[in-house]
Design a protein around this motif. Structure first.
Motif, short mmCIF file in Angstrom:
data_model
loop_
_atom_site.label_atom_id
_atom_site.label_comp_id
_atom_site.label_asym_id
_atom_site.label_seq_id
_atom_site.Cartn_x
_atom_site.Cartn_y
_atom_site.Cartn_z
N LEU A 21 0.83 -1.21 0.00
CA LEU A 21 0.00 0.00 0.00
C LEU A 21 0.86 1.25 0.00
N ARG A 22 1.88 1.30 0.85
CA ARG A 22 2.76 2.48 0.92
C ARG A 22 3.46 2.75 -0.40
N ASP A 23 3.72 1.70 -1.15
CA ASP A 23 4.44 1.85 -2.42
C ASP A 23 3.65 2.65 -3.46
N MET A 24 2.38 2.93 -3.21
CA MET A 24 1.61 3.79 -4.13
C MET A 24 2.02 5.25 -4.02
N GLY A 72 3.45 8.72 -4.31
CA GLY A 72 4.24 9.39 -5.33
C GLY A 72 4.08 8.83 -6.73
N LYS A 73 3.25 7.82 -6.91
CA LYS A 73 3.11 7.17 -8.21
C LYS A 73 1.76 7.42 -8.88
N ILE A 74 0.84 8.04 -8.15
CA ILE A 74 -0.51 8.31 -8.68
C ILE A 74 -0.80 9.78 -8.47
N ASP A 75 -0.88 10.55 -9.55
CA ASP A 75 -1.04 12.01 -9.44
C ASP A 75 -2.26 12.41 -8.62
N GLU A 76 -3.35 11.70 -8.76
CA GLU A 76 -4.60 12.06 -8.06
C GLU A 76 -4.53 11.84 -6.56
N LEU A 77 -3.58 11.04 -6.10
CA LEU A 77 -3.46 10.69 -4.69
C LEU A 77 -2.73 11.81 -3.95
N LEU A 78 -3.49 12.64 -3.23
CA LEU A 78 -2.90 13.79 -2.54
C LEU A 78 -2.15 13.40 -1.28
N SER A 79 -2.67 12.42 -0.55
CA SER A 79 -1.97 11.93 0.65
C SER A 79 -2.36 10.50 0.90
N ILE A 80 -1.46 9.81 1.57
CA ILE A 80 -1.68 8.41 1.90
C ILE A 80 -1.09 8.14 3.28
N GLN A 116 -12.02 8.41 -8.44
CA GLN A 116 -12.41 7.43 -9.46
C GLN A 116 -11.27 7.17 -10.44
N ALA A 117 -10.48 8.18 -10.76
CA ALA A 117 -9.31 7.99 -11.62
C ALA A 117 -8.27 7.10 -10.92
N TYR A 118 -8.10 7.31 -9.62
CA TYR A 118 -7.20 6.48 -8.81
C TYR A 118 -7.63 5.01 -8.85
N GLN A 119 -8.93 4.78 -8.79
CA GLN A 119 -9.45 3.41 -8.74
C GLN A 119 -9.03 2.59 -9.97
N VAL A 120 -8.86 3.23 -11.12
CA VAL A 120 -8.52 2.51 -12.35
C VAL A 120 -7.06 2.71 -12.77
N HIS A 121 -6.28 3.40 -11.96
CA HIS A 121 -4.87 3.64 -12.27
C HIS A 121 -4.11 2.30 -12.24
N PRO A 122 -3.18 2.08 -13.16
CA PRO A 122 -2.44 0.81 -13.20
C PRO A 122 -1.71 0.46 -11.90
N VAL A 123 -1.17 1.45 -11.20
CA VAL A 123 -0.50 1.18 -9.93
C VAL A 123 -1.49 0.66 -8.90
N HIS A 124 -2.67 1.28 -8.84
CA HIS A 124 -3.71 0.84 -7.92
C HIS A 124 -4.24 -0.54 -8.32
N LYS A 125 -4.34 -0.79 -9.61
CA LYS A 125 -4.80 -2.10 -10.09
C LYS A 125 -3.88 -3.22 -9.59
N LYS A 126 -2.57 -2.97 -9.54
CA LYS A 126 -1.62 -3.95 -9.01
C LYS A 126 -1.87 -4.20 -7.52
N VAL A 127 -2.21 -3.14 -6.79
CA VAL A 127 -2.53 -3.28 -5.36
C VAL A 127 -3.79 -4.13 -5.20
N ILE A 128 -4.78 -3.88 -6.04
CA ILE A 128 -6.01 -4.67 -5.98
C ILE A 128 -5.71 -6.16 -6.21
N GLU A 129 -4.81 -6.45 -7.14
CA GLU A 129 -4.43 -7.85 -7.39
C GLU A 129 -3.86 -8.48 -6.11
N HIS A 130 -2.96 -7.76 -5.44
CA HIS A 130 -2.38 -8.27 -4.19
C HIS A 130 -3.46 -8.47 -3.13
#
Length: 95
Positions: A25-28, A30-38, A66-80
């Protein structure tokens, strides 16, 4: 602003598994522009009703989330998470 909170209960609740999932989860960051904080936390109480990992994220708008939900980085997290989680709970609110 939209706050998105997810709690995960893992199938494998060992400290190593919890730490590995928290890092996924932390690895997201800085990799998703829409993600302001984590913020990612792991449970310290370990009660029967505890969830193992929490994720708190913030977005400028519902559309950004919603853009975050379909971002490739987030999709990898969903797989895990689809393999690692036993259960999850989610709340999304305007903040």
């Amino acid at each position: 602003m939209i706050t998105h909170i997810v709690l995960f209960k893992l199938k494998d609740r060992s400290p190593e598994s919890v730490a590995a999932t928290a890092q996924v989860l932390r690895d997201m960051e800085g990799k998703i522009d829409e993600l302001l904080s984590i913020e990612v936390g792991t449970d310290v109480v370990h009660s029967e009703r505890s969830y193992d990992v929490s994720l708190v994220t913030k977005f400028a708008s519902l559309e950004a989330m919603q853009a975050y939900q379909v971002h490739p980085v987030h999709k990898k997290v969903i797989e895990h998470m689809s393999v690692a989680r036993e259960a999850q709970a989610v709340v999304d609110y305007e903040s």
